[in-house]
Design a protein around this motif. Sequence first.
Motif, PDB file in Angstrom:
ATOM      1  N   VAL A  65       0.907  -1.260   0.159  1.00  0.00           N
ATOM      2  CA  VAL A  65      -0.087   0.039  -0.177  1.00  0.00           C
ATOM      3  C   VAL A  65       0.876   1.151   0.004  1.00  0.00           C
ATOM      4  O   VAL A  65       1.489   1.390   0.860  1.00  0.00           O
ATOM      5  CB  VAL A  65      -1.032   0.012   1.204  1.00  0.00           C
ATOM      6  N   GLU A  66       0.879   2.022  -1.209  1.00  0.00           N
ATOM      7  CA  GLU A  66       1.587   3.201  -1.190  1.00  0.00           C
ATOM      8  C   GLU A  66       3.073   2.994  -1.398  1.00  0.00           C
ATOM      9  O   GLU A  66       3.470   1.982  -1.018  1.00  0.00           O
ATOM     10  CB  GLU A  66       1.452   4.207  -0.074  1.00  0.00           C
ATOM     11  N   THR A  67       3.509   3.844  -2.509  1.00  0.00           N
ATOM     12  CA  THR A  67       5.102   3.623  -2.981  1.00  0.00           C
ATOM     13  C   THR A  67       5.816   4.670  -2.655  1.00  0.00           C
ATOM     14  O   THR A  67       6.767   5.051  -3.326  1.00  0.00           O
ATOM     15  CB  THR A  67       5.054   3.023  -4.252  1.00  0.00           C
ATOM     16  N   GLY A  68       5.724   5.808  -1.805  1.00  0.00           N
ATOM     17  CA  GLY A  68       6.625   6.503  -1.425  1.00  0.00           C
ATOM     18  C   GLY A  68       6.760   7.771  -2.640  1.00  0.00           C
ATOM     19  O   GLY A  68       6.014   7.864  -3.292  1.00  0.00           O
ATOM     20  N   MET A  69       7.942   8.330  -2.302  1.00  0.00           N
ATOM     21  CA  MET A  69       8.416   9.537  -3.335  1.00  0.00           C
ATOM     22  C   MET A  69       9.166   8.975  -4.544  1.00  0.00           C
ATOM     23  O   MET A  69       8.985   9.691  -5.418  1.00  0.00           O
ATOM     24  CB  MET A  69       9.133  10.436  -2.500  1.00  0.00           C
ATOM     25  N   GLY A  70       9.572   7.704  -4.342  1.00  0.00           N
ATOM     26  CA  GLY A  70      10.444   7.436  -5.561  1.00  0.00           C
ATOM     27  C   GLY A  70      11.634   8.149  -5.674  1.00  0.00           C
ATOM     28  O   GLY A  70      12.019   9.007  -4.845  1.00  0.00           O
ATOM     29  N   ASN A  71      12.134   8.039  -7.161  1.00  0.00           N
ATOM     30  CA  ASN A  71      13.560   8.635  -7.598  1.00  0.00           C
ATOM     31  C   ASN A  71      13.293   9.261  -8.842  1.00  0.00           C
ATOM     32  O   ASN A  71      14.372   9.404  -9.400  1.00  0.00           O
ATOM     33  CB  ASN A  71      14.515   7.581  -7.667  1.00  0.00           C
ATOM     34  N   LYS A  72      12.260   9.774  -8.950  1.00  0.00           N
ATOM     35  CA  LYS A  72      12.152  10.742 -10.130  1.00  0.00           C
ATOM     36  C   LYS A  72      11.833  12.073 -10.065  1.00  0.00           C
ATOM     37  O   LYS A  72      11.187  12.793 -10.971  1.00  0.00           O
ATOM     38  CB  LYS A  72      10.996  10.238 -11.286  1.00  0.00           C
ATOM     39  N   LEU A  73      11.983  12.661  -8.897  1.00  0.00           N
ATOM     40  CA  LEU A  73      11.673  14.088  -8.831  1.00  0.00           C
ATOM     41  C   LEU A  73      12.585  15.035  -9.682  1.00  0.00           C
ATOM     42  O   LEU A  73      13.847  14.625  -9.953  1.00  0.00           O
ATOM     43  CB  LEU A  73      11.839  14.563  -7.374  1.00  0.00           C
ATOM     44  N   LEU A 109      -3.056   9.950  -6.133  1.00  0.00           N
ATOM     45  CA  LEU A 109      -1.876  10.137  -6.861  1.00  0.00           C
ATOM     46  C   LEU A 109      -0.884  11.054  -6.687  1.00  0.00           C
ATOM     47  O   LEU A 109       0.072  11.590  -7.571  1.00  0.00           O
ATOM     48  CB  LEU A 109      -2.391  10.124  -8.460  1.00  0.00           C
ATOM     49  N   HIS A 110      -0.865  11.921  -5.558  1.00  0.00           N
ATOM     50  CA  HIS A 110       0.332  12.957  -5.139  1.00  0.00           C
ATOM     51  C   HIS A 110       1.661  12.129  -5.248  1.00  0.00           C
ATOM     52  O   HIS A 110       1.813  10.771  -4.950  1.00  0.00           O
ATOM     53  CB  HIS A 110       0.000  13.612  -3.733  1.00  0.00           C
ATOM     54  N   ILE A 157       2.848  13.759 -11.037  1.00  0.00           N
ATOM     55  CA  ILE A 157       3.897  13.456 -11.900  1.00  0.00           C
ATOM     56  C   ILE A 157       3.335  12.044 -12.697  1.00  0.00           C
ATOM     57  O   ILE A 157       3.084  11.003 -12.168  1.00  0.00           O
ATOM     58  CB  ILE A 157       5.225  12.993 -11.053  1.00  0.00           C
ATOM     59  N   PRO A 158       2.993  12.491 -14.047  1.00  0.00           N
ATOM     60  CA  PRO A 158       1.984  11.650 -14.457  1.00  0.00           C
ATOM     61  C   PRO A 158       2.767  10.302 -14.960  1.00  0.00           C
ATOM     62  O   PRO A 158       2.262   9.270 -15.096  1.00  0.00           O
ATOM     63  CB  PRO A 158       1.937  12.222 -15.981  1.00  0.00           C
TER      64      PRO A 158
END
Length: 306
Positions: A65-73, A109-110, A157-158
């Motif tokens: 459940v939920e995948t955090g901020m990721g690495n594509k900022l 989807l934030h 972030i689409p």
Amino acid sequence: MHRLTLGDFELSVFSDGTYPLDGGAFFGVIPKMMWSKRVLADENNYVTAGLNSLLIRTGKQTVLVETGMGNKLSERMRKFYGQPAKLLENLSAAGIAPEDIDIVINSHLHFDHCGWNAVRDKNGKIVPTFPKAKYYAPEGEWLYARKPSDRDVISYIPENYDPLVESGQMTLLKGGEEIAPGISVKTFRGHTACMQAIVVCGKPGQNQSQNPHLWQNRPEVGHPSPSGSSPIACYISDLMPTTAHMDLVWGMGFDLYPLDTITSKKEYYARALPEGWLTVFTHDPMMPWAYIEKEESGKMVAKEAK
Ligand SMILES: [Zn+2]
């Protein structure tokens, strides 16, 4: 490591790291002299926010459940938020590979909730991080994310969802669906119009009257049953991002519909308090989950879950 047993399921929390958030934005209209008693701010008024994902092992499936901020900022976003990007290494340290995840669910989807949905491969192509997973997200969120308001366009972030919807790997939800036995979603309006909480019933099949997706038709519950036969956990997401946001009027400045946040919290508490639900807090860096109790004074207190 936060791990516990909920009925037949094993629940654990995995963090994507922490990031700085403006304390004023985090607590909306609540004066700093009040919120600063609960949360420490630095010299720039930043407080520390967590990025908590919930991993559910049902015995048959592994659900994230939920995948955090990721690495594509973008570089600009990284200036504000950093980019901790710890989720995959934290999963790996517990022996969980991306291929092991069967289901991914996003509450909304934030960018700080679905960041690891997808990554860029070595050729720069966007690919799913969890190749074998079926992804789920609220349909209303996805429709809104295509044309966000000027105020919150920065939050979407689409690449985190559009390629998954296009390939058919992401299923869009109306709210109320049961995704796997015991795991369902419920729309709570407030932070956004269509954010969905993820409700986990640890004894699926038993005690159908407590089945969360039968939310509407349930009879009133008159007494507390914290150790009832059908233990329930809820990933309440940004409706109540930390233990400091449990009081009804302590909403975030980011909420698009702050009055609906209050209504939705009341609706949540009407079941979560008498039934002793475990609440999972998406942005609490210290206490990712707790049992919420209401004191006689009306104050909400978080009891640690072990
Ligand atoms: Zn959000």
